[in-house]
Design a protein around this motif. Structure first.
Motif, mmCIF file in Angstrom:
data_model
loop_
_atom_site.group_PDB
_atom_site.id
_atom_site.type_symbol
_atom_site.label_atom_id
_atom_site.label_comp_id
_atom_site.label_asym_id
_atom_site.label_seq_id
_atom_site.Cartn_x
_atom_site.Cartn_y
_atom_site.Cartn_z
ATOM 1 N N ASN A 2 0.618 -1.090 -0.112
ATOM 2 C CA ASN A 2 0.018 -0.084 -0.124
ATOM 3 C C ASN A 2 0.899 1.190 -0.018
ATOM 4 N N TYR A 3 1.928 1.227 0.643
ATOM 5 C CA TYR A 3 2.805 2.405 0.867
ATOM 6 C C TYR A 3 3.299 2.564 -0.512
ATOM 7 N N ALA A 4 3.787 1.834 -1.107
ATOM 8 C CA ALA A 4 4.458 1.943 -2.580
ATOM 9 C C ALA A 4 3.340 2.436 -3.519
ATOM 10 N N LYS A 5 2.249 1.693 -3.280
ATOM 11 C CA LYS A 5 1.141 2.042 -4.399
ATOM 12 C C LYS A 5 0.667 3.700 -4.125
ATOM 13 N N SER A 6 0.502 3.803 -2.575
ATOM 14 C CA SER A 6 0.281 5.427 -2.368
ATOM 15 C C SER A 6 1.275 6.352 -3.093
ATOM 16 N N GLU A 7 2.478 6.045 -2.760
ATOM 17 C CA GLU A 7 3.457 6.831 -3.752
ATOM 18 C C GLU A 7 3.248 6.979 -5.009
ATOM 19 N N GLU A 8 2.915 5.879 -5.555
ATOM 20 C CA GLU A 8 2.778 5.861 -7.122
ATOM 21 C C GLU A 8 1.429 6.636 -7.373
ATOM 22 N N ALA A 9 0.707 6.531 -6.652
ATOM 23 C CA ALA A 9 -0.817 7.168 -6.945
ATOM 24 C C ALA A 9 -0.632 8.595 -6.648
ATOM 25 N N LYS A 10 0.423 9.146 -6.000
ATOM 26 C CA LYS A 10 0.702 10.556 -5.515
ATOM 27 C C LYS A 10 1.298 11.071 -6.794
ATOM 28 N N VAL A 11 2.192 10.397 -7.385
ATOM 29 C CA VAL A 11 2.859 10.938 -8.444
ATOM 30 C C VAL A 11 2.067 11.011 -9.656
ATOM 31 N N GLU A 12 1.307 10.051 -9.751
ATOM 32 C CA GLU A 12 0.219 9.862 -10.953
ATOM 33 C C GLU A 12 -0.595 11.010 -10.721
ATOM 34 N N GLU A 13 -0.994 11.314 -9.486
ATOM 35 C CA GLU A 13 -2.209 12.495 -9.435
ATOM 36 C C GLU A 13 -1.432 13.752 -9.760
ATOM 37 N N LEU A 14 -0.146 14.103 -9.303
ATOM 38 C CA LEU A 14 0.466 15.141 -9.586
ATOM 39 C C LEU A 14 0.564 15.615 -11.042
ATOM 40 N N ILE A 15 1.115 14.469 -11.538
ATOM 41 C CA ILE A 15 1.382 14.715 -13.146
ATOM 42 C C ILE A 15 0.098 14.795 -14.047
ATOM 43 N N LYS A 16 -0.903 14.170 -13.309
ATOM 44 C CA LYS A 16 -2.323 14.264 -14.063
ATOM 45 C C LYS A 16 -2.846 15.692 -14.100
#
Length: 544
Positions: free
Chosen positions: A269-283
């Motif tokens: 979950n921690y790794a995913k949340s990091e991924e999601a955060k980056v995606e959110e920013l780029i999006k």
């Protein structure tokens, strides 16, 4: 000096180990000698046929150039008096951007003539008085030789610009000026603001790319970055640009801290949340309408992955100054942290693409319509040194353009002005009654150095040329100068060779000031360097 002499005189006043030079022979003539040495170096590089110098500086970098400012900068001049000439040359380079050679060579010539006067028995202060009178008179005479009607000038008119720029460029790249001048003039005219006095030299950039020949050089309205795009998207048309100074990376989202993870799920979950955060920013960036991301630092792997997914082109510009210029070209605002940019902060480019020029991949940012704030001259050449020298020629051209935006008055080139000044000053010196008449006559003679050097560098007979120039000028043809290619005297207005009045004005003024400063020195007192490790000794080997 033995120990028994240490106890009296100036010796007893200063601590031991210092040097003290005084009097005409020791101080003045030594100083003059050092300055003469410097000006003999620059003198052979004066003018279009000037020879190149090979200077290897303390960092082992090789310079092959005939640009006096570069030569004088790279020589580490030790002698304090010669340093004064170096400073005069630098002042000229910073004020006008051309004519540094004239300054240094002319100052050296003035000093050499002063030496002859001193040997004849004149006192330095009389020479200084004479030189000061002479330079003031020279400035008046220079005003009189200005071409009529040249004070009005349309700085957007290419032909007028070229006629004023030619001599500055020709003195660096003789034979290429007909190709280079239109390039430089175009570049300058494109970035010239509404009020030409605000012209900024930094807006004309130079990109040096090895390969090809000079004739492959072009102008790009916009910027040329010497790097490839980061992602796989290599071109964009009519794109909006977001600039992030701090880099596009996950570290923008991490906080410094320790996270205690108990189970595998938590780790995932921690790794995913990091991924999601980056995606959110780029999006968020993509949704703001930006198509191109420019990063000032590293671009993280994960961030790059999402940039590709959202079809964003990624470019990395590591230099702060380049980034600033990029913002100026596109009108973007550099944002500090990654996040959704305001529409106002986005810049705009007509096209941004990665092109291959001579084996090097470069990113070309074009901005045709906009305020044309930056233009790049792409120079091509076969070796690094040629490119460096071409760059100096372009710099001189651009600086001359800046000078002509401020003051567009011109005087005849090709040494016509100098001979005229020499002749008129000579006449004036006969009217003077005091001892300074000799100094004024010598000042006038110093001007002969310029036509003499020009013709010597071109391999012509200097004496013949100077006497025929004097003859022509005495007959009232005040615009006759040297035609270096044919080795004859011709009207400089017919050859279309002009020099800017400001360049001459400052060069002569600085030269006379520097010469007078050197003459004013009558004692040199060098103290022994203070203790502590010296530069040329490793620490731990202190003296005494």
């Amino acid at each position: 000096m033995g120990l028994q002499m240490q106890s009296y005189g100036i010796q007893s006043m200063l601590k031991e180990g210092h040097k003290h030079l005084s009097g005409l022979d020791e101080a003045v003539l030594k100083n003059i000698d050092a300055c003469k040495q410097l000006s003999t170096i620059t003198r052979t590089s004066l003018g279009p046929n000037g020879m190149m110098k090979m200077v290897i500086n303390h960092l082992d970098k090789l310079f092959v150039t005939n640009d006096a400012a570069t030569i004088v900068n790279e020589l580490e001049v030790q002698h304090p008096a010669a340093k004064i000439l170096v400073l005069a040359g630098k002042a000229q380079q910073e004020e006008i951007g051309d004519g540094a050679n004239l300054t240094v060579s002319f100052a050296g010539e003035l000093l050499q003539n002063a030496e002859e006067l001193i040997r004849m028995g004149l006192h330095p202060s009389e020479i200084i008085i004479g030189y000061t009178k002479a330079i003031n008179k020279t400035i008046e005479l220079l005003e009189e030789s200005i071409e009529e009607g040249s004070e009005q000038m349309d700085v957007k008119n290419k032909d007028e610009v070229i006629s004023r720029m030619r001599s500055a460029v020709a003195s660096k790249q003789f034979g290429q000026e007909d190709f280079l001048c239109p390039l430089i003039a175009d570049a300058c005219i494109q970035v010239c603001p509404k009020n030409p006095a605000n012209f900024n030299v930094d807006n004309v950039r130079v990109a040096k790319l090895l390969g090809g020949g000079l004739h492959n050089s072009t102008i790009v309205r916009g910027m040329v970055l010497k790097s490839d795009a980061v992602g796989s998207i290599k071109r964009m048309e009519k794109a909006k640009v977001a600039v992030f100074v701090g880099g596009v990376d996950t570290s923008a989202t991490e906080t410094k801290g320790t996270v205690l993870i108990h189970s595998a799920e938590q780790l995932e979950n921690y790794a995913k949340s990091e991924e999601a955060k980056v995606e959110e920013l780029i999006k968020a960036v993509a949704e703001s309408g930006a198509n191109v991301i420019v990063s000032g630092a590293a671009v993280g792997e994960m961030a790059l992955h999402f940039c590709e997914r959202y079809k964003l082109m990624v470019i990395k510009i590591s230099s702060k100054f380049e980034l600033r210029r990029f913002c100026r070209t596109t009108g973007a605002v550099g944002l500090l942290k990654l996040g959704q940019p305001n529409p106002d902060d986005l810049g705009y480019v007509d096209s941004i693409s990665v092109e291959e020029i001579g084996g090097a991949r470069v990113t070309v940012v074009r901005n045709e319509e906009g305020g044309n704030s930056v233009t790049t001259v792409v120079l091509r050449g076969s070796t690094e040194s040629i490119l460096d020298d071409l760059e100096r020629a372009v710099d001189d051209g651009v600086n001359t353009y800046k000078a002509m935006c401020r003051d567009s008055r011109i005087v005849p080139g090709a040494a016509a002005t100098e001979i005229e000044l020499a002749r008129r000053l000579k006449e004036l010196s006969f009217k003077e009654t005091g001892l300074d008449q000799y100094a004024i006559a010598k000042f006038a003679e110093s001007f002969e150095m310029i036509p003499k050097t020009l013709s010597e560098n071109a391999g012509l007979n200097a004496m013949e040329i100077i006497s025929s120039l004097y003859a022509e000028h005495a007959n009232g043809n005040t615009k006759v100068g040297i035609d270096l290619e044919e080795g004859v005297c011709k009207d400089s207005s017919a050859m279309n060779i002009w020099d800017l009045h400001v360049t001459k004005f400052f060069a002569l003024k600085y030269a006379a000031d520097a010469a007078c400063t050197v003459l004013r020195v009558d004692q040199i007192i060098m103290s022994k360097p203070a203790g502590g490790p010296r530069r040329d000794q490793p620490a731990g080997m202190d003296e005494d």
